[in-house]
Write a protein that holds these residues in place. Structure first.
Motif, short mmCIF file in Angstrom:
data_model
loop_
_atom_site.label_atom_id
_atom_site.label_comp_id
_atom_site.label_asym_id
_atom_site.label_seq_id
_atom_site.Cartn_x
_atom_site.Cartn_y
_atom_site.Cartn_z
N ARG A 43 40.91 50.10 40.86
CA ARG A 43 40.16 49.25 39.95
C ARG A 43 40.34 47.77 40.30
O ARG A 43 39.39 46.99 40.30
CB ARG A 43 40.62 49.51 38.51
N CYS A 44 41.54 47.37 40.60
CA CYS A 44 41.82 45.98 41.00
C CYS A 44 41.07 45.62 42.28
O CYS A 44 40.51 44.53 42.41
CB CYS A 44 43.32 45.78 41.19
N LEU A 45 41.09 46.58 43.23
CA LEU A 45 40.39 46.32 44.49
C LEU A 45 38.89 46.16 44.26
O LEU A 45 38.24 45.29 44.85
CB LEU A 45 40.66 47.46 45.48
N LEU A 46 38.33 47.01 43.40
CA LEU A 46 36.89 46.93 43.12
C LEU A 46 36.53 45.61 42.43
O LEU A 46 35.52 44.98 42.73
CB LEU A 46 36.46 48.11 42.25
N ILE A 47 37.37 45.19 41.47
CA ILE A 47 37.12 43.92 40.77
C ILE A 47 37.18 42.75 41.74
O ILE A 47 36.33 41.85 41.73
CB ILE A 47 38.14 43.73 39.62
N CYS A 48 38.19 42.75 42.61
CA CYS A 48 38.32 41.67 43.61
C CYS A 48 37.12 41.65 44.54
O CYS A 48 36.59 40.59 44.87
CB CYS A 48 39.61 41.86 44.40
N ALA A 49 36.69 42.86 44.95
CA ALA A 49 35.53 42.93 45.85
C ALA A 49 34.28 42.39 45.15
O ALA A 49 33.47 41.66 45.74
CB ALA A 49 35.31 44.36 46.31
N ALA A 50 34.10 42.74 43.87
CA ALA A 50 32.94 42.26 43.11
C ALA A 50 32.97 40.75 42.97
O ALA A 50 31.95 40.07 43.10
CB ALA A 50 32.89 42.93 41.75
N LEU A 51 34.16 40.21 42.68
CA LEU A 51 34.29 38.75 42.57
C LEU A 51 33.95 38.05 43.87
O LEU A 51 33.29 37.00 43.89
CB LEU A 51 35.72 38.39 42.13
N LEU A 52 34.41 38.64 44.97
CA LEU A 52 34.10 38.05 46.28
C LEU A 52 32.59 38.07 46.54
O LEU A 52 32.03 37.11 47.08
CB LEU A 52 34.84 38.82 47.39
N VAL A 53 31.93 39.15 46.15
CA VAL A 53 30.47 39.23 46.33
C VAL A 53 29.76 38.16 45.50
O VAL A 53 28.86 37.48 45.98
CB VAL A 53 29.96 40.64 45.94
N VAL A 54 30.19 38.00 44.23
CA VAL A 54 29.57 37.00 43.35
C VAL A 54 29.79 35.59 43.89
O VAL A 54 28.87 34.78 43.96
CB VAL A 54 30.14 37.12 41.92
N ILE A 55 31.05 35.31 44.27
CA ILE A 55 31.35 33.98 44.82
C ILE A 55 30.54 33.72 46.08
O ILE A 55 29.98 32.64 46.29
CB ILE A 55 32.86 33.85 45.10
N GLY A 56 30.44 34.75 46.94
CA GLY A 56 29.66 34.60 48.17
C GLY A 56 28.19 34.33 47.88
O GLY A 56 27.55 33.50 48.53
#
Length: 325
Positions: A43-56
């Motif tokens: 879950r933490c990995l998915l949240i971090c990945a989603a944040l990176l996508v949004v920031i990108g």
């Protein structure tokens, strides 16, 4: 000499290195805890990945916007006013709901869309008067007879005067003029965006641009709407108070209807602390008089119209010319 081989390690449950108490406890823990821990990690990995996508995506959007604005920045004039839509809509609502509540039924959002559609997706040097006709229909209002005040190179004083004499109207006191007075706007061909980087300069780029065509179009409408006695405020501190190249001299006087306008009354005003370079008897005013005579409109001229002069003296009460009023 016989080399002795080290004894082989024993096999069985006791084989292998000794475990620490913490590791041993972990092996004996409930398997459900281990599964829950794995889920939390995923879950933490998915949240971090989603944040990176949004920031990108945000960074890419900003860079794309900056790049787009650099591509649009090709004119010599300043770009569109920041927050143009919000300012125009705000002024429209303020005018129709507060200043002139008789116009409260005007649809400001429809007015904004008609205005914006003139210049988005368009060649900025190929704007026409016809493009602004839908806007004029939506903003049309009645100008009472005898209440039109034109001006040329004397806008500040003219607008100060209509604030204390609100029965008179300059173009900027009408809805269509009030909404965009002092603003700049333009777009780009093939784009729905406003060009905030630059807009065409009417001298150095082209005069068929959104700003210049707008003021010519609405000035023509304002002149056509005049009736009875019309007033014009001129600047006698300039060498030529009347110029055939000004909006007043090239557009407005030629669109006054002789059958509707009986007299054009000129007020020749002079700056309190400036030089008096032109007057009602000058050659430029004689030229204006001649043009109006040919069009069948009477003309009167008065130097330093007293009510406007009093307004000038409010901030120059000690000046010698004010003591003689």
């Amino acid at each position: 000499m016989t080399t002795q081989r080290p004894p082989d390690q024993e096999s069985g449950p006791s084989a292998g290195p000794l475990l620490s108490p913490r590791a041993a406890a972990a092996l004996q823990a409930d398997p459900m805890d281990a599964e829950s821990c794995c889920r939390r990690r995923w879950r933490c990995l998915l949240i971090c990945a989603a944040l990176l996508v949004v920031i990108g995506a945000v960074v890419a959007g900003v860079l794309l916007h900056v790049r787009r604005q650099r591509e649009l920045a090709k004119w010599r004039g300043p770009g569109s006013t920041t927050h143009l839509a919000e300012i125009v809509l705000g002024r429209c609502f303020a005018y129709t709901q507060l200043k002139r509540p008789e116009l409260r039924d005007k649809d400001c959002h429809q007015i904004w869309n008609a205005f914006k559609n003139v210049f988005v997706h368009k060649n900025q040097c190929n704007i026409t008067e016809e493009d602004y006709q839908p806007l004029l229909k939506l903003t049309n209002q009645n100008i009472p007879c005898g209440k039109s005040l034109f001006w040329s190179k004397s806008g500040n004083l003219a607008h100060q005067y209509t604030k204390v004499q609100p029965q008179l109207l300059t173009l900027e006191d009408t809805l269509v003029g009030y909404m965009v007075d002092g603003l700049r706007w333009c777009g780009d061909e093939g784009s729905s965006e406003l060009n905030s980087g630059s807009c065409p300069d009417w001298k150095e780029d082209c005069n068929n641009n959104p700003n210049f065509v707008f003021w010519k179009t609405v000035s023509k409408w304002f002149a056509e709407s005049a009736c009875g006695v019309a007033q014009v405020m001129l600047n006698g501190s300039l060498p030529e108070a009347f110029s055939k190249n000004s909006i007043f001299g090239s557009v407005e006087i030629y669109n006054l209807h002789p059958g509707k306008v009986s007299v054009l009354q000129a007020w020749m005003m002079h700056d309190i602390e400036g030089k008096s370079r032109d007057s009602c008897s000058s050659s430029s005013i004689n030229e204006l008089r001649s043009i109006l005579k040919q069009r069948g409109i009477n003309f009167n001229c008065q130097n330093d119209y007293r009510p406007a002069k009093l307004l000038q003296c409010v901030s120059h009460s000690e000046h010698a010319s004010c003591s003689r009023i």
